[in-house]
Motif scaffolding. Structure first.
Motif, PDB file in Angstrom:
ATOM      1  N   ILE B  23       0.855  -1.197   0.000  1.00  0.00           N
ATOM      2  CA  ILE B  23       0.000   0.000   0.000  1.00  0.00           C
ATOM      3  C   ILE B  23       0.894   1.251   0.000  1.00  0.00           C
ATOM      4  O   ILE B  23       0.566   2.264  -0.637  1.00  0.00           O
ATOM      5  CB  ILE B  23      -0.936  -0.009   1.232  1.00  0.00           C
ATOM      6  CG1 ILE B  23      -1.897  -1.210   1.172  1.00  0.00           C
ATOM      7  CG2 ILE B  23      -1.676   1.318   1.366  1.00  0.00           C
ATOM      8  CD1 ILE B  23      -3.240  -0.957   0.557  1.00  0.00           C
ATOM      9  N   ASP B  24       2.032   1.183   0.712  1.00  0.00           N
ATOM     10  CA  ASP B  24       2.979   2.311   0.735  1.00  0.00           C
ATOM     11  C   ASP B  24       3.423   2.707  -0.673  1.00  0.00           C
ATOM     12  O   ASP B  24       3.469   3.899  -1.003  1.00  0.00           O
ATOM     13  CB  ASP B  24       4.228   1.937   1.555  1.00  0.00           C
ATOM     14  CG  ASP B  24       3.979   2.071   3.053  1.00  0.00           C
ATOM     15  OD1 ASP B  24       3.203   2.979   3.438  1.00  0.00           O
ATOM     16  OD2 ASP B  24       4.528   1.276   3.826  1.00  0.00           O
ATOM     17  N   GLN B  25       3.783   1.710  -1.482  1.00  0.00           N
ATOM     18  CA  GLN B  25       4.217   1.995  -2.852  1.00  0.00           C
ATOM     19  C   GLN B  25       3.116   2.701  -3.635  1.00  0.00           C
ATOM     20  O   GLN B  25       3.375   3.645  -4.386  1.00  0.00           O
ATOM     21  CB  GLN B  25       4.536   0.688  -3.604  1.00  0.00           C
ATOM     22  CG  GLN B  25       5.786  -0.039  -3.147  1.00  0.00           C
ATOM     23  CD  GLN B  25       5.845  -1.432  -3.772  1.00  0.00           C
ATOM     24  OE1 GLN B  25       4.798  -2.015  -4.095  1.00  0.00           O
ATOM     25  NE2 GLN B  25       7.054  -1.952  -3.956  1.00  0.00           N
ATOM     26  N   VAL B  26       1.880   2.199  -3.493  1.00  0.00           N
ATOM     27  CA  VAL B  26       0.763   2.782  -4.237  1.00  0.00           C
ATOM     28  C   VAL B  26       0.549   4.224  -3.795  1.00  0.00           C
ATOM     29  O   VAL B  26       0.404   5.133  -4.631  1.00  0.00           O
ATOM     30  CB  VAL B  26      -0.523   1.944  -4.045  1.00  0.00           C
ATOM     31  CG1 VAL B  26      -1.697   2.607  -4.768  1.00  0.00           C
ATOM     32  CG2 VAL B  26      -0.315   0.520  -4.551  1.00  0.00           C
ATOM     33  N   ALA B  27       0.573   4.450  -2.468  1.00  0.00           N
ATOM     34  CA  ALA B  27       0.359   5.802  -1.943  1.00  0.00           C
ATOM     35  C   ALA B  27       1.430   6.751  -2.465  1.00  0.00           C
ATOM     36  O   ALA B  27       1.125   7.856  -2.934  1.00  0.00           O
ATOM     37  CB  ALA B  27       0.363   5.755  -0.408  1.00  0.00           C
ATOM     38  N   LYS B  34      -1.730   7.205   2.726  1.00  0.00           N
ATOM     39  CA  LYS B  34      -2.187   5.833   2.972  1.00  0.00           C
ATOM     40  C   LYS B  34      -3.614   5.806   3.525  1.00  0.00           C
ATOM     41  O   LYS B  34      -4.399   4.929   3.206  1.00  0.00           O
ATOM     42  CB  LYS B  34      -1.260   5.128   3.980  1.00  0.00           C
ATOM     43  CG  LYS B  34      -0.003   4.581   3.363  1.00  0.00           C
ATOM     44  CD  LYS B  34       0.941   4.012   4.417  1.00  0.00           C
ATOM     45  CE  LYS B  34       0.417   2.725   5.027  1.00  0.00           C
ATOM     46  NZ  LYS B  34       1.443   2.075   5.874  1.00  0.00           N
ATOM     47  N   ALA B  35      -3.915   6.826   4.362  1.00  0.00           N
ATOM     48  CA  ALA B  35      -5.249   6.859   4.978  1.00  0.00           C
ATOM     49  C   ALA B  35      -6.343   6.939   3.913  1.00  0.00           C
ATOM     50  O   ALA B  35      -7.408   6.342   4.049  1.00  0.00           O
ATOM     51  CB  ALA B  35      -5.356   8.031   5.941  1.00  0.00           C
ATOM     52  N   ALA B  36      -6.034   7.672   2.835  1.00  0.00           N
ATOM     53  CA  ALA B  36      -7.020   7.812   1.757  1.00  0.00           C
ATOM     54  C   ALA B  36      -7.280   6.447   1.110  1.00  0.00           C
ATOM     55  O   ALA B  36      -8.409   6.149   0.695  1.00  0.00           O
ATOM     56  CB  ALA B  36      -6.520   8.810   0.712  1.00  0.00           C
ATOM     57  N   ILE B  37      -6.236   5.641   1.019  1.00  0.00           N
ATOM     58  CA  ILE B  37      -6.415   4.304   0.433  1.00  0.00           C
ATOM     59  C   ILE B  37      -7.219   3.414   1.388  1.00  0.00           C
ATOM     60  O   ILE B  37      -8.178   2.757   0.977  1.00  0.00           O
ATOM     61  CB  ILE B  37      -5.042   3.678   0.103  1.00  0.00           C
ATOM     62  CG1 ILE B  37      -4.334   4.547  -0.961  1.00  0.00           C
ATOM     63  CG2 ILE B  37      -5.208   2.236  -0.369  1.00  0.00           C
ATOM     64  CD1 ILE B  37      -3.000   4.003  -1.440  1.00  0.00           C
ATOM     65  N   TYR B  38      -6.858   3.452   2.662  1.00  0.00           N
ATOM     66  CA  TYR B  38      -7.566   2.584   3.613  1.00  0.00           C
ATOM     67  C   TYR B  38      -9.008   3.018   3.851  1.00  0.00           C
ATOM     68  O   TYR B  38      -9.828   2.213   4.288  1.00  0.00           O
ATOM     69  CB  TYR B  38      -6.783   2.489   4.933  1.00  0.00           C
ATOM     70  CG  TYR B  38      -5.640   1.504   4.847  1.00  0.00           C
ATOM     71  CD1 TYR B  38      -5.875   0.139   4.629  1.00  0.00           C
ATOM     72  CD2 TYR B  38      -4.316   1.917   4.968  1.00  0.00           C
ATOM     73  CE1 TYR B  38      -4.832  -0.765   4.541  1.00  0.00           C
ATOM     74  CE2 TYR B  38      -3.256   1.014   4.885  1.00  0.00           C
ATOM     75  CZ  TYR B  38      -3.533  -0.330   4.678  1.00  0.00           C
ATOM     76  OH  TYR B  38      -2.504  -1.229   4.584  1.00  0.00           O
ATOM     77  N   ARG B  39      -9.315   4.298   3.578  1.00  0.00           N
ATOM     78  CA  ARG B  39     -10.728   4.691   3.681  1.00  0.00           C
ATOM     79  C   ARG B  39     -11.544   4.023   2.589  1.00  0.00           C
ATOM     80  O   ARG B  39     -12.725   3.770   2.749  1.00  0.00           O
ATOM     81  CB  ARG B  39     -10.869   6.215   3.526  1.00  0.00           C
ATOM     82  CG  ARG B  39     -10.934   6.982   4.844  1.00  0.00           C
ATOM     83  CD  ARG B  39     -11.517   8.380   4.672  1.00  0.00           C
ATOM     84  NE  ARG B  39     -10.819   9.172   3.669  1.00  0.00           N
ATOM     85  CZ  ARG B  39      -9.677   9.824   3.895  1.00  0.00           C
ATOM     86  NH1 ARG B  39      -9.093   9.776   5.083  1.00  0.00           N
ATOM     87  NH2 ARG B  39      -9.107  10.527   2.932  1.00  0.00           N
TER      88      ARG B  39
END
Lengths: 184, 184
Positions: B23-27, B34-39
């Motif tokens: 997820i870090d790479q994508v962010a 990262k928070a935007a992805i996990y939301r």
């Protein structure tokens, strides 16, 4: 030692659940080294699969006198084994691991899939002998339809599968094999 | 932002493969937190599934003029999507996560399964109107047979699925639905 490891794994899965299970716990309670476990199983998922699902395999070969009866009995057995609480965690974990471990794929095909295909080939052969199938059909197709439908229902869609559904899947598979035999 | 996240995830899966994806790479590459992805996504598996498989869904609705033609086209679409290199890692990882995340199950059922069942209900309705099926049958049974057989072939048994196999699965499913409609 195999027996002791698998029995301990089954006990611990019942007690703590598959997600919390560790190889360390199994080694400690079974009184064996971790290395002994890893010599036998590639991972927690393989050990747990053999302890909970594969240990019950191959199921008793149905011989009910009809193709539909045999496939229905097999579908019910698949359902019982695959819908068990431990299986609902263990089987998807095994699939994740198969995706990254080609040796595990080979072991799984040789030890598990091969026995099931042989059983289905016998069911198909008897149906041909009785005149229910015009010709032998590929047991792999029967296997994919019967077990795949349960895998999708239980592990992908998480839908409730009652005996009416199991019966419909067996009925559809029976008719499907008859159609394939007629066309081949 | 959804589009950017998913596009970046697809790119990275192509470059580094699903197992190494983070997820870090994508962010970092998408320039989002990262928070935007996990939301948006419960996990790497859900994000990757939506980026690679579900992003291509629902497939164009087949309308070939026959039940067999429609089911064959659908089976070929399932095969194309589920046999893609990224899907072979992402779909089993998603199944592992569905086993432990009931909210993800609900989202998956609402966003993915529901659209497919609606499509199959239309295919079945047209087959009834043409007189190919005596009555409407449960689209869930058709769905389990068609997609389940591909899931088992690709993710459980890791067997090669050629177009002959896909065609046999569609033929068997067609005959199965006709038999269920006759009996209902």
């Amino acid at each position: 030692m195999d027996h002791k490891i698998l029995e301990t794994a089954r006990e611990l899965i019942d007690e703590v659940g598959y997600p919390a299970l560790t190889i360390d716990q199994v080694a400690a309670r079974a009184g064996v080294g971790k290395a002994a476990i890893y010599r036998r199983y590639a991972s927690k998922a393989e050990m747990a699969f053999i302890a909970t699902v594969h240990g019950q395999w191959p199921p008793p070969q149905p011989d009910t006198g009809s193709l539909h009866g045999d496939l229905l009995e097999l579908a019910r057995t698949y359902h019982t084994l695959l819908a068990a609480p431990a299986s609902r965690h263990v089987a998807p974990a095994l699939m994740s691991e198969l995706a990254v471990n080609p040796e595990l794929v080979t072991r799984f095909q040789d030890n598990f899939q091969a026995a099931e295909l042989a059983g289905l080939a016998e069911i198909i052969q008897r149906a041909v002998a009785r005149g229910e199938l015009a010709r032998p059909v590929d047991p792999a197709i029967a296997h994919l339809l019967l077990i795949g439908s349960h895998v999708a229902a239980l592990y992908l869609f998480h839908q409730h599968v009652d005996d009416t559904t199991v019966t419909s899947l067996a009925t559809a598979t029976t008719a499907g094999l008859i159609a394939l035999a007629d066309q081949e």
